[in-house]
Design an enzyme around this catalytic site. Structure first.
Site, PDB file in Angstrom:
ATOM      1  N   TYR A 157     -71.390   9.724   7.475  1.00 14.27           N
ATOM      2  CA  TYR A 157     -72.750   9.513   6.968  1.00 14.27           C
ATOM      3  C   TYR A 157     -72.690   9.212   5.472  1.00 14.27           C
ATOM      4  O   TYR A 157     -73.519   8.516   4.913  1.00 14.27           O
ATOM      5  CB  TYR A 157     -73.617  10.738   7.277  1.00 14.27           C
ATOM      6  CG  TYR A 157     -75.058  10.388   7.524  1.00 14.27           C
ATOM      7  CD1 TYR A 157     -75.452   9.809   8.731  1.00 14.27           C
ATOM      8  CD2 TYR A 157     -76.034  10.626   6.565  1.00 14.27           C
ATOM      9  CE1 TYR A 157     -76.769   9.477   8.960  1.00 14.27           C
ATOM     10  CE2 TYR A 157     -77.353  10.292   6.781  1.00 14.27           C
ATOM     11  CZ  TYR A 157     -77.709   9.725   7.983  1.00 14.27           C
ATOM     12  OH  TYR A 157     -79.023   9.407   8.197  1.00 14.27           O
ATOM     13  N   LYS A 164     -80.256  11.035   1.449  1.00 20.81           N
ATOM     14  CA  LYS A 164     -81.223  11.916   2.127  1.00 20.81           C
ATOM     15  C   LYS A 164     -81.450  13.202   1.324  1.00 20.81           C
ATOM     16  O   LYS A 164     -82.560  13.743   1.333  1.00 20.81           O
ATOM     17  CB  LYS A 164     -80.754  12.244   3.556  1.00 20.81           C
ATOM     18  CG  LYS A 164     -80.744  11.059   4.508  1.00 20.81           C
ATOM     19  CD  LYS A 164     -82.104  10.400   4.676  1.00 20.81           C
ATOM     20  CE  LYS A 164     -82.152   9.407   5.831  1.00 20.81           C
ATOM     21  NZ  LYS A 164     -83.371   8.577   5.824  1.00 20.81           N
TER      22      LYS A 164
END
Ligand code: NAD
Length: 262
Positions: A157, A164
């Site tokens: 990720y 995020k």
């Protein structure tokens, strides 16, 4: 039974690419609750799909808005002001990181890829909130979509996890500032759902298949469940909730360890 009634409410949904988009799952719920919706799309290429999706919703307004383009951002909100005068909510369902930044090691993230990922996936919420602020009615709300990799390491990720984290921190700062106007800002943290953006994450299906074995509910979440949380957070039922990251992930994030078959 308490029903959510959003008749007379109007909002903008940003980031619907197709019927699998989480933005669309939320839009469907908002529409079913009676809200009037406008949509923004990233580029001409996505306009036709959005027109097809909203065919049965006459009068739906569509705006081209690549969030890296200040003129398009301003134009979208100027268009909304002209059409509606005010706004009750915004759904921000936008993220992007260059593939190279997710394929390799996090330590190799280039300056350009970092900038791109953070600009599109996190800064855009700030820019959107700023444009929306003068239009938002008291009791209005903003939601954005986030993921667990903001908090814990999810291999591959990479820079998107950092984006995020910035997004979730932004939600808190924006909630503080807009709270004075009675506007709430929250993040929906969804478990893995099969969408275009998700499938572009290396090893996504491996991750998707693993969740069911670990999450307390023993399965992944559905589009509808993500849509329901979005609707709830934008409804008067959530009037006391702001600055939160709320999970809809079958409980996956509460687990500290997995021991396999018990
Ligand atoms: P999606 O591909 O359907 O939606 C992503 C959207 O971002 C697309 O509509 C795309 O056009 C838009 N976008 C990208 N760059 C943009 C730009 N420069 N300007 C304007 N729009 C731009 O995928 P999705 O999974 O529905 O993603 C929506 C949000 O949900 C993202 O923030 C994603 O990180 C988040 N999310 C997804 C999952 C999942 O498993 N699908 C889980 C948690 C969070």
């Amino acid at each position: 039974m308490i029903e959510i009634d959003l008749q007379g409410k109007r909002g903008l949904v940003m980031g619907v690419a197709n019927s699998r988009s989480l933005g669309w799952a939320i839009a469907e719920r908002l529409h079913a609750a009676g809200a009037e919706l406008a949509f923004s799309y990233q580029g001409e290429r996505l306009k036709e799909d959005l027109e097809k999706l909203t065919r049965d919703w006459p009068g739906t307004r569509l705006f081209q808005c690549d969030v890296t383009n200040e003129d398009e951002l301003k134009g979208t909100f100027a268009g909304l002001r002209e059409s509606w005068g005010s706004l009750d909510f915004v759904v921000h369902s936008i993220a992007f990181a260059p593939r190279a930044a997710m394929d390799g090691r996090y330590i190799e993230t280039t300056r350009d890829d970092w900038r791109t990922a953070l600009e599109i996936s996190a800064y855009s919420l700030v820019a959107v909130a700023r444009e929306a602020e003068p239009l938002l009615n008291e009791g209005g709300g903003l939601i954005t979509l986030t993921y667990y990799a903001a908090e814990k390491v999810v291999p591959k990720y990479n820079v998107m996890g950092i984006a995020k984290s910035a997004l979730e921190a932004s939600v808190r700062y924006l909630a503080y500032e807009l709270g004075k106007k009675g506007v709430r800002v929250n993040a929906v943290s969804a478990g893995p759902v099969r969408t275009v953006a998700a499938r572009s994450i290396p090893g996504f299906m491996k991750m998707f298949n693993k969740v069911g074995g670990i999450a307390p509910l023993g399965r992944n979440v559905t589009h509808e469940e993500v849509g329901n949380l979005g609707l709830f957070l934008l409804s008067p039922l959530a009037s006391g909730i702001t600055g939160e990251t709320v999970y809809v992930d079958s409980g996956f994030h509460i687990m500290g360890m997995e021991l396999g078959e018990e």
